[in-house]
Design an enzyme around this catalytic site. Structure first.
Site, PDB file in Angstrom:
ATOM      1  N   ASP A 175       3.269  -1.487   0.565  1.00 46.87           N
ATOM      2  CA  ASP A 175       2.791  -0.319  -0.315  1.00 46.87           C
ATOM      3  C   ASP A 175       1.464  -0.503  -1.236  1.00 46.87           C
ATOM      4  O   ASP A 175       1.699  -1.449  -2.044  1.00 46.87           O
ATOM      5  CB  ASP A 175       3.996   0.658  -0.753  1.00 46.87           C
ATOM      6  CG  ASP A 175       3.602   1.788  -1.567  1.00 46.87           C
ATOM      7  OD1 ASP A 175       3.747   2.795  -0.624  1.00 46.87           O
ATOM      8  OD2 ASP A 175       3.188   1.734  -2.493  1.00 46.87           O
ATOM      9  N   TYR A 199      -5.222   2.193  -6.929  1.00 51.33           N
ATOM     10  CA  TYR A 199      -4.849   1.029  -7.505  1.00 51.33           C
ATOM     11  C   TYR A 199      -5.531  -0.488  -7.091  1.00 51.33           C
ATOM     12  O   TYR A 199      -5.197  -1.440  -7.623  1.00 51.33           O
ATOM     13  CB  TYR A 199      -3.545   0.774  -7.358  1.00 51.33           C
ATOM     14  CG  TYR A 199      -2.504   1.862  -7.952  1.00 51.33           C
ATOM     15  CD1 TYR A 199      -3.179   2.595  -9.097  1.00 51.33           C
ATOM     16  CD2 TYR A 199      -1.413   2.414  -7.647  1.00 51.33           C
ATOM     17  CE1 TYR A 199      -2.297   3.548  -9.591  1.00 51.33           C
ATOM     18  CE2 TYR A 199      -0.586   3.500  -7.619  1.00 51.33           C
ATOM     19  CZ  TYR A 199      -0.975   4.072  -8.792  1.00 51.33           C
ATOM     20  OH  TYR A 199      -0.400   5.283  -9.443  1.00 51.33           O
ATOM     21  N   HIS A 201      -2.551  11.442  -2.674  1.00 51.75           N
ATOM     22  CA  HIS A 201      -1.874  10.524  -3.839  1.00 51.75           C
ATOM     23  C   HIS A 201      -1.418  11.589  -4.764  1.00 51.75           C
ATOM     24  O   HIS A 201      -0.398  11.842  -5.330  1.00 51.75           O
ATOM     25  CB  HIS A 201      -2.827   9.437  -4.325  1.00 51.75           C
ATOM     26  CG  HIS A 201      -1.964   8.520  -5.058  1.00 51.75           C
ATOM     27  ND1 HIS A 201      -2.801   7.463  -5.696  1.00 51.75           N
ATOM     28  CD2 HIS A 201      -0.812   8.515  -5.709  1.00 51.75           C
ATOM     29  CE1 HIS A 201      -1.802   6.733  -6.300  1.00 51.75           C
ATOM     30  NE2 HIS A 201      -0.683   7.495  -6.355  1.00 51.75           N
ATOM     31  N   GLN A 231       6.258  10.304  -1.236  1.00 52.97           N
ATOM     32  CA  GLN A 231       6.760   9.278  -2.097  1.00 52.97           C
ATOM     33  C   GLN A 231       6.932   9.791  -3.601  1.00 52.97           C
ATOM     34  O   GLN A 231       6.207  10.397  -4.342  1.00 52.97           O
ATOM     35  CB  GLN A 231       5.511   8.197  -2.068  1.00 52.97           C
ATOM     36  CG  GLN A 231       5.801   6.844  -2.611  1.00 52.97           C
ATOM     37  CD  GLN A 231       5.075   5.626  -2.479  1.00 52.97           C
ATOM     38  OE1 GLN A 231       4.263   5.567  -3.336  1.00 52.97           O
ATOM     39  NE2 GLN A 231       4.680   4.979  -1.161  1.00 52.97           N
ATOM     40  N   THR A 247       9.550  -4.074  -6.357  1.00 51.01           N
ATOM     41  CA  THR A 247       8.318  -5.324  -6.708  1.00 51.01           C
ATOM     42  C   THR A 247       9.107  -6.274  -7.400  1.00 51.01           C
ATOM     43  O   THR A 247       9.800  -6.024  -8.519  1.00 51.01           O
ATOM     44  CB  THR A 247       7.424  -4.547  -7.153  1.00 51.01           C
ATOM     45  OG1 THR A 247       6.479  -3.639  -6.849  1.00 51.01           O
ATOM     46  CG2 THR A 247       6.213  -5.805  -7.733  1.00 51.01           C
ATOM     47  N   LYS A 254       9.492 -12.749  -8.188  1.00 53.90           N
ATOM     48  CA  LYS A 254      10.454 -13.905  -7.965  1.00 53.90           C
ATOM     49  C   LYS A 254      10.983 -13.909  -6.606  1.00 53.90           C
ATOM     50  O   LYS A 254      11.410 -12.785  -5.877  1.00 53.90           O
ATOM     51  CB  LYS A 254      11.575 -13.588  -9.026  1.00 53.90           C
ATOM     52  CG  LYS A 254      11.168 -13.896 -10.301  1.00 53.90           C
ATOM     53  CD  LYS A 254      12.203 -13.799 -11.508  1.00 53.90           C
ATOM     54  CE  LYS A 254      11.874 -13.839 -12.794  1.00 53.90           C
ATOM     55  NZ  LYS A 254      12.997 -13.863 -13.830  1.00 53.90           N
ATOM     56  N   ARG A 256      14.783 -13.066  -6.050  1.00 54.35           N
ATOM     57  CA  ARG A 256      15.310 -11.553  -6.267  1.00 54.35           C
ATOM     58  C   ARG A 256      14.963 -10.779  -5.072  1.00 54.35           C
ATOM     59  O   ARG A 256      15.757 -10.075  -4.482  1.00 54.35           O
ATOM     60  CB  ARG A 256      14.629 -11.187  -7.562  1.00 54.35           C
ATOM     61  CG  ARG A 256      14.828  -9.726  -7.804  1.00 54.35           C
ATOM     62  CD  ARG A 256      14.677  -9.300  -9.180  1.00 54.35           C
ATOM     63  NE  ARG A 256      15.421 -10.279 -10.070  1.00 54.35           N
ATOM     64  CZ  ARG A 256      15.671  -9.868 -11.288  1.00 54.35           C
ATOM     65  NH1 ARG A 256      15.469  -8.841 -11.956  1.00 54.35           N
ATOM     66  NH2 ARG A 256      16.360 -10.982 -12.188  1.00 54.35           N
TER      67      ARG A 256
END
Length: 280
Positions: A51, A56, A99, A153, A237, A240, A243
């Site tokens: 995504d 960004y 957006h 979203q 997100t 790690k 995770r």
């Protein structure tokens, strides 16, 4: 790739329900380092849904990561977002979203959506949807839409559409409205209650459910977000590997929460109001 569940949109496109939020990866690690984390998410956590957004500046990071890994276009599901009156002649993406609706007042939401419909007709986007749209924004768009948006979203700019226990009560009317219109929900900030506001009334409830189900707390909250959004897409997100691997496992092999467990988390969330982000 691991056998991750998919969400079928109203246009028939199947979306891997767990997506990697590359905007947060860029914000946490920087543009260049984010490439390494995107590669990690794909190759080691088996996340193939990326995504991103023009706003960004993370589309390039995905392109570089794909090139470094030698991936074919069809091996990655790409969701990206446009805003304002930016050039819309993009290469084909899987899911293309408008957006921020407030920045489209000059041309109008109806006209903006007409441009998106044209993109889909031209084969530049397999599926088209929106991000940060409130009920009023959706109503205005649907007045003239020939194609119903496939997704809304839940990004960070509008109070109603984060999805975690401490905002769920405010978000629910919009979640219900979108579901009634056949518009899939992609949730954002599902872990905010334990990551951004630890020590609140949700913590012990989630911990107890996690122990009962032999899951981790982040797995429980991601499953919860998926279930309260009527089986919606979840954006996560982490930098790690372990995770992310656990979060993928939650949707690949772990059972759903019971109705009672879902309701218990929601009830605990009513005791505190907290937003991860403020409007920008």
């Amino acid at each position: 790739m691991i056998d991750l569940q998919t969400v079928k949109l109203n246009d028939g496109v199947g979306v891997p329900l767990l997506g990697y939020g590359t905007g947060t990866a860029v914000r946490l690690s920087g543009k260049e380092k984010a490439v390494d984390f995107i590669k990690m998410a794909y190759s080691e956590a088996k996340l193939c849904h990326m995504d991103c957004a023009q706003r960004y500046f993370n589309e390039e990071s995905i392109a570089v990561a794909m090139k470094d890994l030698g991936l074919k276009r069809e091996e990655v599901f790409i969701t990206t977002k446009t805003y304002k009156r930016r050039k819309l002649d993009v290469e084909e993406v899987d899911l293309f979203l408008i957006h921020v609706p407030d920045e489209l007042k000059e041309i109008g939401l109806g006209k903006a959506w007409e441009m998106m419909e044209q993109l889909q007709c031209e084969g530049k986007a397999r599926s088209i949807g929106v991000s940060n749209y409130r009920i009023a924004d959706l109503e205005e768009t649907l007045k003239t839409a020939k194609i119903v948006p496939s997704v809304n979203q839940t990004d960070r700019d509008v109070v109603e559409i984060e999805v975690h226990p401490y905002v769920f009560e405010k978000a629910k009317p919009l979640i219900d409205y979108r579901h009634q219109k056949g518009i899939a929900i992609a949730s954002y900030a599902a872990l905010a209650s334990i990551v951004r506001h630890p020590g609140g009334p949700v913590d012990q409830v989630v911990k107890d459910i996690a122990e009962e189900l032999s899951m981790t707390e982040d797995q429980v909250l991601l499953k919860w977000a998926h279930q309260v959004t009527y089986g919606g897409i979840v954006i996560t997100t982490s930098l790690k590997k372990e995770r992310l691997q656990g979060q993928v496992k939650a949707f690949a092999t772990m059972p759903y929460l019971s109705d009672t467990q879902v309701r218990t988390i929601a009830d605990a969330g009513k005791k505190l109001y907290f937003r991860q982000f403020v409007s920008i």
